[in-house]
Design an enzyme around this catalytic site. Structure first.
Site, PDB file in Angstrom:
ATOM      1  N   SER A   1       0.964  -1.093   0.852  1.00 38.04           N
ATOM      2  CA  SER A   1      -0.396  -0.225   0.287  1.00 38.04           C
ATOM      3  C   SER A   1       1.064   1.396  -0.398  1.00 38.04           C
ATOM      4  O   SER A   1       1.792   0.988   0.557  1.00 38.04           O
ATOM      5  CB  SER A   1      -0.931   0.003   1.144  1.00 38.04           C
TER       6      SER A   1
ATOM      7  N   TYR B   1      -2.314  -1.014  10.466  1.00 39.37           N
ATOM      8  CA  TYR B   1      -1.765  -0.996   9.223  1.00 39.37           C
ATOM      9  C   TYR B   1      -1.142  -0.893   8.206  1.00 39.37           C
ATOM     10  O   TYR B   1      -0.507  -1.391   7.291  1.00 39.37           O
ATOM     11  CB  TYR B   1      -3.486  -1.142   8.753  1.00 39.37           C
TER      12      TYR B   1
HETATM   13  N1  LIG Z   1      -8.441  -0.176  -1.327  1.00 35.08           N
HETATM   14  C1  LIG Z   1      -7.475   0.172  -0.866  1.00 35.08           C
HETATM   15  O1  LIG Z   1      -7.657   1.318  -0.347  1.00 35.08           O
HETATM   16  C2  LIG Z   1      -6.343  -0.515  -0.857  1.00 35.08           C
HETATM   17  C3  LIG Z   1      -5.116   0.377  -1.104  1.00 35.08           C
HETATM   18  C4  LIG Z   1      -3.702  -0.044   0.047  1.00 35.08           C
HETATM   19  C5  LIG Z   1      -3.768  -1.774  -0.625  1.00 35.08           C
HETATM   20  N2  LIG Z   1      -5.004  -2.023  -0.563  1.00 35.08           N
HETATM   21  C6  LIG Z   1      -5.182  -3.952  -0.560  1.00 35.08           C
HETATM   22  O2  LIG Z   1      -4.912  -4.463  -1.427  1.00 35.08           O
HETATM   23  C7  LIG Z   1      -5.706  -6.357  -0.564  1.00 35.08           C
HETATM   24  C8  LIG Z   1      -6.910  -6.507  -1.294  1.00 35.08           C
HETATM   25  O3  LIG Z   1      -8.090  -5.597  -0.361  1.00 35.08           O
HETATM   26  P1  LIG Z   1      -9.785  -4.966  -1.160  1.00 35.08           P
HETATM   27  O4  LIG Z   1      -9.392  -2.765  -0.865  1.00 35.08           O
HETATM   28  O5  LIG Z   1     -10.287  -5.974  -2.633  1.00 35.08           O
HETATM   29  O6  LIG Z   1     -10.253  -5.558  -0.155  1.00 35.08           O
HETATM   30  P2  LIG Z   1     -11.438  -6.187  -0.953  1.00 35.08           P
HETATM   31  O7  LIG Z   1     -12.599  -5.563  -1.645  1.00 35.08           O
HETATM   32  O8  LIG Z   1     -11.928  -5.656   1.220  1.00 35.08           O
HETATM   33  O9  LIG Z   1     -11.108  -7.866  -0.522  1.00 35.08           O
HETATM   34  C9  LIG Z   1     -10.303  -8.296   0.555  1.00 35.08           C
HETATM   35  C10 LIG Z   1     -10.278  -9.789   0.399  1.00 35.08           C
HETATM   36  O10 LIG Z   1      -9.504 -10.252   0.896  1.00 35.08           O
HETATM   37  C11 LIG Z   1     -10.145 -11.180   1.416  1.00 35.08           C
HETATM   38  N3  LIG Z   1      -9.213 -11.751   3.182  1.00 35.08           N
HETATM   39  C12 LIG Z   1      -9.776 -10.718   3.933  1.00 35.08           C
HETATM   40  N4  LIG Z   1      -9.801 -12.149   5.364  1.00 35.08           N
HETATM   41  C13 LIG Z   1      -8.768 -12.925   5.014  1.00 35.08           C
HETATM   42  C14 LIG Z   1      -8.179 -14.199   5.454  1.00 35.08           C
HETATM   43  N5  LIG Z   1      -8.364 -13.802   6.834  1.00 35.08           N
HETATM   44  N6  LIG Z   1      -8.361 -15.001   4.780  1.00 35.08           N
HETATM   45  C15 LIG Z   1      -8.811 -14.722   3.308  1.00 35.08           C
HETATM   46  N7  LIG Z   1      -9.006 -13.794   2.591  1.00 35.08           N
HETATM   47  C16 LIG Z   1      -8.777 -13.224   3.038  1.00 35.08           C
HETATM   48  C17 LIG Z   1     -11.704 -11.197   1.924  1.00 35.08           C
HETATM   49  O11 LIG Z   1     -12.516 -12.648   1.325  1.00 35.08           O
HETATM   50  P3  LIG Z   1     -12.857 -13.150   2.687  1.00 35.08           P
HETATM   51  O12 LIG Z   1     -13.966 -11.690   3.500  1.00 35.08           O
HETATM   52  O13 LIG Z   1     -14.278 -13.996   1.860  1.00 35.08           O
HETATM   53  O14 LIG Z   1     -12.580 -13.732   3.125  1.00 35.08           O
HETATM   54  C18 LIG Z   1     -11.813 -10.627  -0.023  1.00 35.08           C
HETATM   55  O15 LIG Z   1     -11.807 -11.110  -1.212  1.00 35.08           O
HETATM   56  C19 LIG Z   1      -5.368  -6.245   0.591  1.00 35.08           C
HETATM   57  O16 LIG Z   1      -4.234  -5.679   0.670  1.00 35.08           O
HETATM   58  C20 LIG Z   1      -5.647  -4.356   1.165  1.00 35.08           C
HETATM   59  O17 LIG Z   1      -4.672  -4.032   2.410  1.00 35.08           O
HETATM   60  C21 LIG Z   1      -5.724  -1.825  -0.216  1.00 35.08           C
END
Ligand SMILES: NC(=O)c1ccc[n+]([C@@H]2O[C@H](COP(=O)([O-])OP(=O)(O)OC[C@H]3O[C@@H](n4cnc5c(N)ncnc54)[C@H](OP(=O)(O)O)[C@@H]3O)[C@@H](O)[C@H]2O)c1
Length: 255
Positions: free
Chosen positions: A146, A159
């Site tokens: 991130s 985080y």
């Molecule tokens: N959105 C942003 O602004 C942003 C910015 C920087 C980095 N990121 C990173 O991008 C990545 C994806 O996040 P996203 O933004 O796409 O969020 P999201 O739409 O909420 O997706 C998160 C995914 O992770 C899965 N997950 C959560 N906890 C888990 C666990 N313990 N075991 C297995 N799967 C798990 C969830 O599925 P289930 O709940 O069904 O398990 C879901 O598929 C993350 O690493 C996040 O930190 C996001």
């Protein structure tokens, strides 16, 4: 751009929605076999159906696993290798943020959960990919960091500390697993997903105005960067973190 991903096998964690789902779709569009994983099998079955509908002929294996559970992680990687014979690409994308607030007030349980899912899971899944397939056959790993791992920010400091660790884990694994395996990371800015909803939903217009590219990210913005780093187009790139953030960290500094 030749990605060379056709017929390769890619496993994406956190693939039930958001960035992981968009990444799985983008890898399938390049002809890769895709293993989609997250905790809920129903959601993964729906994603698999969506991928097959978008890319007829795509080979997709939906397999539930909690990324922090060693046995479930091993079962998932083993299922991928059993189904497709090898694992060429691992996308360590699953992430969580159970605590919003000053880092000085975080409790031990939520700190441990953040490390388990965002940080140690990457070590565990990389070990599995390495021992089950990549040590012998090579491959590419892409970790989800991130921009928060590069700057300070109110409310999500702990985080972000785990995301800073992801950037360093990426460098360390890149050295340890070379030359067989390339290891890189993507550092997204604010992307409109469930995970970050509390950050963007109330402030979308105001934040967009501050960004050089004038809008928040969508999952597909990040998926393209992951595909690039996983692909032959990045064959001489390892240990790097590609920032994909609409320009948030290149904004002029305050005087
Ligand atoms: N959105 C942003 O602004 C942003 C910015 C920087 C980095 N990121 C990173 O991008 C990545 C994806 O996040 P996203 O933004 O796409 O969020 P999201 O739409 O909420 O997706 C998160 C995914 O992770 C899965 N997950 C959560 N906890 C888990 C666990 N313990 N075991 C297995 N799967 C798990 C969830 O599925 P289930 O709940 O069904 O398990 C879901 O598929 C993350 O690493 C996040 O930190 C996001």
């Amino acid at each position: 751009m030749r990605t060379g991903l056709e017929g390769k096998t890619a496993l994406v964690t956190g693939a039930s929605r958001g960035i992981g789902k968009a990444t799985a779709l983008a890898l399938a569009a390049e002809g890769a076999n895709v293993v989609v994983s997250s905790r809920k099998q129903d959601a993964l079955d729906a994603v698999a159906a969506e991928i097959r509908a978008a890319h007829p002929g795509a080979r997709v294996l939906p397999k539930a696993a909690h990324v922090g559970d060693a046995e479930q992680a091993a079962a998932c990687v083993d299922a991928a290798v059993a189904e497709f014979g090898r694992l060429d690409v691992l996308v360590n994308n699953a992430g969580t943020n159970p605590y919003y607030g000053p880092m000085v007030d975080i409790d031990a349980a939520r700190a441990a959960k953040t490390v388990e899912v965002n940080q140690f899971a990457i070590v565990q899944w990389t070990q599995l990919a390495w021992t089950r397939s990549m040590r012998e056959r090579g491959g590419a790993i892409v970790n989800m960091a991130s921009v928060g791992g590069l700057v300070t920010e109110h409310g999500i400091g702990y985080y972000n500390a785990t995301k800073a660790a992801v950037i360093h884990l990426t460098r360390q694994f890149a050295v340890e697993l070379a030359p067989k395996v390339r290891v890189n990371a993507v550092a997204p800015g604010l992307v409109k997903t469930n995970l970050a909803r509390a950050l963007w939903e109330p402030n979308e217009e105001a934040i967009s105005k501050e960004l050089p590219l004038g809008r928040l990210g969508v999952p597909e913005d990040i998926a393209g960067a992951v595909v690039f780093l996983a692909s032959d187009a990045a064959s001489w790139t390892t240990g790097q973190t590609l920032v994909v953030d609409g320009g948030s960290i290149i904004r002029p500094a305050i005087a």
